[in-house]
Scaffold this motif. Structure first.
Motif, PDB file in Angstrom:
ATOM      1  N   ASP A 114       0.816  -1.217   0.000  1.00  0.00           N
ATOM      2  CA  ASP A 114       0.000   0.000   0.000  1.00  0.00           C
ATOM      3  C   ASP A 114       0.845   1.259   0.000  1.00  0.00           C
ATOM      4  O   ASP A 114       0.321   2.352   0.173  1.00  0.00           O
ATOM      5  CB  ASP A 114      -0.910   0.011   1.237  1.00  0.00           C
ATOM      6  N   ASP A 115       2.132   1.125  -0.160  1.00  0.00           N
ATOM      7  CA  ASP A 115       3.043   2.266  -0.063  1.00  0.00           C
ATOM      8  C   ASP A 115       3.498   2.703  -1.451  1.00  0.00           C
ATOM      9  O   ASP A 115       4.137   1.952  -2.171  1.00  0.00           O
ATOM     10  CB  ASP A 115       4.251   1.863   0.788  1.00  0.00           C
ATOM     11  N   ASN A 116       3.168   3.933  -1.830  1.00  0.00           N
ATOM     12  CA  ASN A 116       3.589   4.483  -3.126  1.00  0.00           C
ATOM     13  C   ASN A 116       4.625   5.582  -2.957  1.00  0.00           C
ATOM     14  O   ASN A 116       4.837   6.373  -3.864  1.00  0.00           O
ATOM     15  CB  ASN A 116       2.383   5.037  -3.888  1.00  0.00           C
ATOM     16  N   SER A 117       5.277   5.631  -1.813  1.00  0.00           N
ATOM     17  CA  SER A 117       6.239   6.702  -1.560  1.00  0.00           C
ATOM     18  C   SER A 117       7.547   6.448  -2.303  1.00  0.00           C
ATOM     19  O   SER A 117       7.891   5.314  -2.645  1.00  0.00           O
ATOM     20  CB  SER A 117       6.515   6.814  -0.059  1.00  0.00           C
ATOM     21  N   VAL A 118       8.276   7.517  -2.548  1.00  0.00           N
ATOM     22  CA  VAL A 118       9.594   7.415  -3.174  1.00  0.00           C
ATOM     23  C   VAL A 118      10.529   6.625  -2.261  1.00  0.00           C
ATOM     24  O   VAL A 118      11.269   5.749  -2.735  1.00  0.00           O
ATOM     25  CB  VAL A 118      10.162   8.828  -3.460  1.00  0.00           C
ATOM     26  N   THR A 119      10.466   6.892  -0.987  1.00  0.00           N
ATOM     27  CA  THR A 119      11.321   6.185  -0.036  1.00  0.00           C
ATOM     28  C   THR A 119      11.043   4.679  -0.071  1.00  0.00           C
ATOM     29  O   THR A 119      11.978   3.872  -0.102  1.00  0.00           O
ATOM     30  CB  THR A 119      11.092   6.724   1.396  1.00  0.00           C
ATOM     31  N   GLY A 120       9.773   4.318  -0.104  1.00  0.00           N
ATOM     32  CA  GLY A 120       9.414   2.901  -0.176  1.00  0.00           C
ATOM     33  C   GLY A 120       9.919   2.251  -1.450  1.00  0.00           C
ATOM     34  O   GLY A 120      10.423   1.127  -1.439  1.00  0.00           O
ATOM     35  N   GLY A 121       9.803   2.963  -2.573  1.00  0.00           N
ATOM     36  CA  GLY A 121      10.309   2.440  -3.847  1.00  0.00           C
ATOM     37  C   GLY A 121      11.808   2.257  -3.821  1.00  0.00           C
ATOM     38  O   GLY A 121      12.339   1.262  -4.328  1.00  0.00           O
ATOM     39  N   LEU A 122      12.518   3.217  -3.237  1.00  0.00           N
ATOM     40  CA  LEU A 122      13.973   3.115  -3.155  1.00  0.00           C
ATOM     41  C   LEU A 122      14.405   1.968  -2.242  1.00  0.00           C
ATOM     42  O   LEU A 122      15.358   1.253  -2.549  1.00  0.00           O
ATOM     43  CB  LEU A 122      14.567   4.437  -2.659  1.00  0.00           C
ATOM     44  N   ILE A 123      13.685   1.781  -1.151  1.00  0.00           N
ATOM     45  CA  ILE A 123      13.999   0.659  -0.248  1.00  0.00           C
ATOM     46  C   ILE A 123      13.755  -0.668  -0.957  1.00  0.00           C
ATOM     47  O   ILE A 123      14.584  -1.585  -0.895  1.00  0.00           O
ATOM     48  CB  ILE A 123      13.176   0.752   1.056  1.00  0.00           C
ATOM     49  N   GLY A 124      12.620  -0.786  -1.656  1.00  0.00           N
ATOM     50  CA  GLY A 124      12.320  -2.018  -2.395  1.00  0.00           C
ATOM     51  C   GLY A 124      13.340  -2.297  -3.480  1.00  0.00           C
ATOM     52  O   GLY A 124      13.820  -3.428  -3.633  1.00  0.00           O
ATOM     53  N   ALA A 125      13.709  -1.255  -4.252  1.00  0.00           N
ATOM     54  CA  ALA A 125      14.709  -1.427  -5.315  1.00  0.00           C
ATOM     55  C   ALA A 125      16.058  -1.806  -4.721  1.00  0.00           C
ATOM     56  O   ALA A 125      16.757  -2.689  -5.240  1.00  0.00           O
ATOM     57  CB  ALA A 125      14.824  -0.148  -6.146  1.00  0.00           C
ATOM     58  N   GLY A 126      16.421  -1.141  -3.629  1.00  0.00           N
ATOM     59  CA  GLY A 126      17.690  -1.468  -2.974  1.00  0.00           C
ATOM     60  C   GLY A 126      17.712  -2.900  -2.469  1.00  0.00           C
ATOM     61  O   GLY A 126      18.735  -3.591  -2.564  1.00  0.00           O
ATOM     62  N   ALA A 127      16.571  -3.350  -1.937  1.00  0.00           N
ATOM     63  CA  ALA A 127      16.495  -4.740  -1.456  1.00  0.00           C
ATOM     64  C   ALA A 127      16.665  -5.720  -2.611  1.00  0.00           C
ATOM     65  O   ALA A 127      17.382  -6.726  -2.485  1.00  0.00           O
ATOM     66  CB  ALA A 127      15.169  -4.972  -0.740  1.00  0.00           C
ATOM     67  N   LEU A 128      16.030  -5.434  -3.750  1.00  0.00           N
ATOM     68  CA  LEU A 128      16.166  -6.318  -4.918  1.00  0.00           C
ATOM     69  C   LEU A 128      17.608  -6.353  -5.422  1.00  0.00           C
ATOM     70  O   LEU A 128      18.148  -7.418  -5.716  1.00  0.00           O
ATOM     71  CB  LEU A 128      15.235  -5.862  -6.044  1.00  0.00           C
ATOM     72  N   TRP A 129      18.224  -5.198  -5.567  1.00  0.00           N
ATOM     73  CA  TRP A 129      19.610  -5.150  -6.046  1.00  0.00           C
ATOM     74  C   TRP A 129      20.545  -5.873  -5.088  1.00  0.00           C
ATOM     75  O   TRP A 129      21.425  -6.619  -5.518  1.00  0.00           O
ATOM     76  CB  TRP A 129      20.076  -3.718  -6.225  1.00  0.00           C
ATOM     77  N   THR A 130      20.361  -5.635  -3.802  1.00  0.00           N
ATOM     78  CA  THR A 130      21.219  -6.278  -2.810  1.00  0.00           C
ATOM     79  C   THR A 130      21.037  -7.795  -2.833  1.00  0.00           C
ATOM     80  O   THR A 130      22.021  -8.543  -2.834  1.00  0.00           O
ATOM     81  CB  THR A 130      20.921  -5.726  -1.398  1.00  0.00           C
ATOM     82  N   LEU A 131      19.787  -8.235  -2.869  1.00  0.00           N
ATOM     83  CA  LEU A 131      19.521  -9.671  -2.906  1.00  0.00           C
ATOM     84  C   LEU A 131      20.128 -10.304  -4.153  1.00  0.00           C
ATOM     85  O   LEU A 131      20.769 -11.351  -4.081  1.00  0.00           O
ATOM     86  CB  LEU A 131      18.016  -9.940  -2.856  1.00  0.00           C
TER      87      LEU A 131
END
Length: 186
Positions: free
Chosen positions: A63-80
């Motif tokens: 339910d989160d459309n924030s820029v911060t949430g997107g950056l955290i999700g993208a960072g998690a994918l790249w790191t994983l």
């Protein structure tokens, strides 16, 4: 406006775990679907991959459309992905289990129809891929391999017209180089 853009409506741990679960699900799904999905041999395969990305988007962001949430999700994918690739690089047997092994589709000029069926490939799809690599027909193919990453590689029975033309041009350039060197020496 600024607070809505950067305010997380979900906990950070959830923003990190959502992409991890989706990533693992997609890796397993692609492995089970086979190398054909990665090869994208027809429009249907491409449509599946495109709609799949849209389908799992909500599972990743919640339910989160924030820029911060997107950056955290993208960072998690790249790191994983970074961790998984590095781990598999140093564990060859596990890498083969995850990525699979190459499948020989044509061997010594003979089409292996049992392997085509196993990979859900048609002869026309194989011919189309051969044409993209400069081969006129499958009769010119000595060996065709579907690589674990979905790439089809072909080895010609005899040199293709492009290979022959390339070799002739190189021979002519070598001859010209020798003549120029002889003229410079005299």
């Amino acid at each position: 406006m600024w607070s809505d853009m950067f305010h997380l409506s979900l906990p950070v741990a959830e923003k990190i775990l959502r992409p991890v679960f989706v990533y693992l699900f997609l890796v397993i799904g692609v492995r089970l679907a086979g190398k054909r999905e990665l090869a994208q041999l027809n429009p249907f395969d491409l449509v599946v991959l495109l709609t799949l990305s849209n389908t799992v988007q909500n599972a990743i962001i919640g339910d989160d459309n924030s820029v911060t949430g997107g950056l955290i999700g993208a960072g998690a994918l790249w790191t994983l992905n970074y961790v998984v690739v590095r781990f598999l690089y140093s564990h060859e047997r596990l890498d083969q289990l995850v990525e699979g092994q190459a499948t020989v589709l044509i061997e010594n000029g003979r089409l292996r129809e049992d392997r085509l069926r196993k990979e859900l490939l048609t002869v026309s799809e194989l011919e189309m891929a051969a044409h993209k690599q400069g081969l006129e027909s499958l009769d010119e193919v000595d060996r065709a391999v579907l690589e674990p990453g979905g790439t089809l590689s072909f080895t010609a029975k005899r040199p293709t017209a492009d290979t022959t033309r390339h070799a002739e041009l190189l021979a002519r350039l070598d001859e010209l180089t020798r003549r120029v060197a002889a003229l410079q020496a005299s």
